[in-house]
Design a protein around this motif. Structure first.
Motif, PDB file in Angstrom:
ATOM      1  N   THR A  18       2.811   4.666  14.420  1.00 43.72           N
ATOM      2  CA  THR A  18       3.305   6.013  14.711  1.00 43.72           C
ATOM      3  C   THR A  18       4.761   6.164  14.252  1.00 43.72           C
ATOM      4  OG1 THR A  18       1.807   6.243  16.585  1.00 43.72           O
ATOM      5  CG2 THR A  18       3.725   7.692  16.558  1.00 43.72           C
ATOM      6  N   ILE A  19       5.577   5.169  14.530  1.00 43.58           N
ATOM      7  CA  ILE A  19       6.981   5.206  14.119  1.00 43.58           C
ATOM      8  C   ILE A  19       7.082   5.276  12.596  1.00 43.58           C
ATOM      9  CG2 ILE A  19       9.116   3.837  13.995  1.00 43.58           C
ATOM     10  CD1 ILE A  19       8.357   2.800  16.842  1.00 43.58           C
ATOM     11  N   LEU A  20       6.286   4.469  11.898  1.00 42.35           N
ATOM     12  CA  LEU A  20       6.312   4.476  10.438  1.00 42.35           C
ATOM     13  C   LEU A  20       5.864   5.829   9.894  1.00 42.35           C
ATOM     14  CD1 LEU A  20       6.747   3.090   7.749  1.00 42.35           C
ATOM     15  CD2 LEU A  20       4.439   2.131   7.949  1.00 42.35           C
ATOM     16  N   SER A  21       4.827   6.390  10.479  1.00 40.53           N
ATOM     17  CA  SER A  21       4.332   7.697  10.042  1.00 40.53           C
ATOM     18  C   SER A  21       5.400   8.775  10.225  1.00 40.53           C
ATOM     19  CB  SER A  21       3.075   8.057  10.825  1.00 40.53           C
ATOM     20  OG  SER A  21       2.605   9.323  10.457  1.00 40.53           O
ATOM     21  N   GLU A  22       6.041   8.776  11.363  1.00 40.30           N
ATOM     22  CA  GLU A  22       7.105   9.751  11.621  1.00 40.30           C
ATOM     23  C   GLU A  22       8.285   9.543  10.666  1.00 40.30           C
ATOM     24  OE1 GLU A  22       7.965   9.279  15.776  1.00 40.30           O
ATOM     25  OE2 GLU A  22       6.112  10.267  16.393  1.00 40.30           O
ATOM     26  N   SER A  23       8.590   8.297  10.365  1.00 39.99           N
ATOM     27  CA  SER A  23       9.693   7.992   9.446  1.00 39.99           C
ATOM     28  C   SER A  23       9.379   8.458   8.028  1.00 39.99           C
ATOM     29  CB  SER A  23       9.973   6.491   9.437  1.00 39.99           C
ATOM     30  OG  SER A  23      10.349   6.057  10.724  1.00 39.99           O
ATOM     31  N   CYS A  37       5.744   9.019  -0.372  1.00 42.14           N
ATOM     32  CA  CYS A  37       4.376   8.817  -0.860  1.00 42.14           C
ATOM     33  C   CYS A  37       4.108   7.343  -1.131  1.00 42.14           C
ATOM     34  CB  CYS A  37       4.126   9.631  -2.121  1.00 42.14           C
ATOM     35  SG  CYS A  37       3.914  11.391  -1.829  1.00 42.14           S
ATOM     36  N   ARG A  38       5.060   6.669  -1.735  1.00 42.88           N
ATOM     37  CA  ARG A  38       4.878   5.233  -2.021  1.00 42.88           C
ATOM     38  C   ARG A  38       4.723   4.441  -0.728  1.00 42.88           C
ATOM     39  NH1 ARG A  38       5.751   4.105  -7.346  1.00 42.88           N
ATOM     40  NH2 ARG A  38       6.924   5.661  -8.534  1.00 42.88           N
ATOM     41  N   LEU A  39       5.535   4.742   0.265  1.00 45.58           N
ATOM     42  CA  LEU A  39       5.445   4.033   1.541  1.00 45.58           C
ATOM     43  C   LEU A  39       4.141   4.350   2.272  1.00 45.58           C
ATOM     44  CD1 LEU A  39       9.128   4.386   2.739  1.00 45.58           C
ATOM     45  CD2 LEU A  39       7.977   2.291   1.988  1.00 45.58           C
ATOM     46  N   ALA A  40       3.722   5.601   2.242  1.00 46.88           N
ATOM     47  CA  ALA A  40       2.455   5.974   2.879  1.00 46.88           C
ATOM     48  C   ALA A  40       1.290   5.256   2.212  1.00 46.88           C
ATOM     49  CB  ALA A  40       2.261   7.487   2.824  1.00 46.88           C
ATOM     50  N   GLY A  41       1.324   5.170   0.886  1.00 52.78           N
ATOM     51  CA  GLY A  41       0.277   4.454   0.169  1.00 52.78           C
ATOM     52  C   GLY A  41       0.263   2.973   0.504  1.00 52.78           C
ATOM     53  N   GLN A  42       1.426   2.376   0.578  1.00 50.19           N
ATOM     54  CA  GLN A  42       1.513   0.956   0.927  1.00 50.19           C
ATOM     55  C   GLN A  42       1.006   0.706   2.339  1.00 50.19           C
ATOM     56  OE1 GLN A  42       5.536  -0.401   0.199  1.00 50.19           O
ATOM     57  NE2 GLN A  42       5.464   0.284  -1.925  1.00 50.19           N
ATOM     58  N   ALA A  43       1.353   1.587   3.261  1.00 50.58           N
ATOM     59  CA  ALA A  43       0.895   1.447   4.641  1.00 50.58           C
ATOM     60  C   ALA A  43      -0.623   1.587   4.713  1.00 50.58           C
ATOM     61  CB  ALA A  43       1.563   2.483   5.534  1.00 50.58           C
ATOM     62  N   CYS A  44      -1.161   2.534   3.964  1.00 52.82           N
ATOM     63  CA  CYS A  44      -2.607   2.746   3.934  1.00 52.82           C
ATOM     64  C   CYS A  44      -3.319   1.478   3.479  1.00 52.82           C
ATOM     65  CB  CYS A  44      -2.925   3.922   3.020  1.00 52.82           C
ATOM     66  SG  CYS A  44      -4.680   4.339   2.959  1.00 52.82           S
ATOM     67  N   VAL A  45      -2.855   0.883   2.404  1.00 53.14           N
ATOM     68  CA  VAL A  45      -3.472  -0.339   1.876  1.00 53.14           C
ATOM     69  C   VAL A  45      -3.317  -1.494   2.868  1.00 53.14           C
ATOM     70  CG1 VAL A  45      -3.302  -2.083   0.049  1.00 53.14           C
ATOM     71  CG2 VAL A  45      -3.260   0.343  -0.527  1.00 53.14           C
ATOM     72  N   ALA A  46      -2.138  -1.638   3.444  1.00 54.42           N
ATOM     73  CA  ALA A  46      -1.873  -2.740   4.368  1.00 54.42           C
ATOM     74  C   ALA A  46      -2.734  -2.663   5.631  1.00 54.42           C
ATOM     75  CB  ALA A  46      -0.396  -2.759   4.750  1.00 54.42           C
ATOM     76  N   LEU A  47      -3.049  -1.448   6.055  1.00 54.22           N
ATOM     77  CA  LEU A  47      -3.799  -1.270   7.308  1.00 54.22           C
ATOM     78  C   LEU A  47      -5.301  -1.112   7.111  1.00 54.22           C
ATOM     79  CD1 LEU A  47      -1.290   1.184   8.978  1.00 54.22           C
ATOM     80  CD2 LEU A  47      -1.790  -1.149   9.718  1.00 54.22           C
ATOM     81  N   ARG A  48      -5.730  -0.985   5.879  1.00 48.34           N
ATOM     82  CA  ARG A  48      -7.136  -0.675   5.586  1.00 48.34           C
ATOM     83  C   ARG A  48      -8.120  -1.586   6.318  1.00 48.34           C
ATOM     84  NH1 ARG A  48      -8.000  -0.691  -0.439  1.00 48.34           N
ATOM     85  NH2 ARG A  48      -6.518   1.015  -0.249  1.00 48.34           N
ATOM     86  N   PRO A  52      -8.460   0.629  10.370  1.00 44.26           N
ATOM     87  CA  PRO A  52      -8.918   1.732   9.519  1.00 44.26           C
ATOM     88  C   PRO A  52      -8.491   3.122  10.007  1.00 44.26           C
ATOM     89  CG  PRO A  52     -10.707   0.198   9.948  1.00 44.26           C
ATOM     90  CD  PRO A  52      -9.554  -0.214  10.818  1.00 44.26           C
ATOM     91  N   LYS A  53      -8.381   3.282  11.308  1.00 44.42           N
ATOM     92  CA  LYS A  53      -7.966   4.586  11.852  1.00 44.42           C
ATOM     93  C   LYS A  53      -6.524   4.904  11.440  1.00 44.42           C
ATOM     94  CE  LYS A  53      -7.551   7.021  16.256  1.00 44.42           C
ATOM     95  NZ  LYS A  53      -7.663   6.888  17.711  1.00 44.42           N
ATOM     96  N   ALA A  54      -5.642   3.934  11.556  1.00 41.84           N
ATOM     97  CA  ALA A  54      -4.248   4.129  11.147  1.00 41.84           C
ATOM     98  C   ALA A  54      -4.163   4.297   9.634  1.00 41.84           C
ATOM     99  CB  ALA A  54      -3.387   2.954  11.604  1.00 41.84           C
ATOM    100  N   ALA A  55      -4.960   3.521   8.907  1.00 40.01           N
ATOM    101  CA  ALA A  55      -4.971   3.655   7.449  1.00 40.01           C
ATOM    102  C   ALA A  55      -5.368   5.067   7.047  1.00 40.01           C
ATOM    103  CB  ALA A  55      -5.931   2.637   6.833  1.00 40.01           C
TER     104      ALA A  55
END
Length: 71
Positions: A18-23, A37-48, A52-55
């Motif tokens: 949640t903190i990362l998403s808000e940031s 966008c780059r950070l959101a993409g990296q977070a998506c891949v890292a959490l996949r 999966p819900k956070a990703a």
């Protein structure tokens, strides 16, 4: 005892997501859309695999931000 530790870790991981998403959202709001966008993409891949819900939340955020890119 191990279940309580797992629950604490799960809650902490959810809070960090949640903190990362808000940031990332704030970063985009400050005009740094490409970096956001780059950070959101990296977070998506890292959490996949692990969350999966956070990703999916980061994937949605990424798709919401990409139209704002200036290139």
């Amino acid at each position: 005892m191990a279940e309580a530790v797992a629950t604490d870790c799960s809650a902490a991981e959810e809070r960090l997501s949640t903190i990362l998403s808000e940031s990332v959202t704030a970063l985009a709001g400050a005009g740094e859309v490409e970096t956001a966008c780059r950070l959101a993409g990296q977070a998506c891949v890292a959490l996949r695999a692990s969350d999966p819900k956070a990703a999916r939340r980061f994937d949605v955020l990424l798709h919401r931000l990409t139209p704002k890119l200036s290139w």
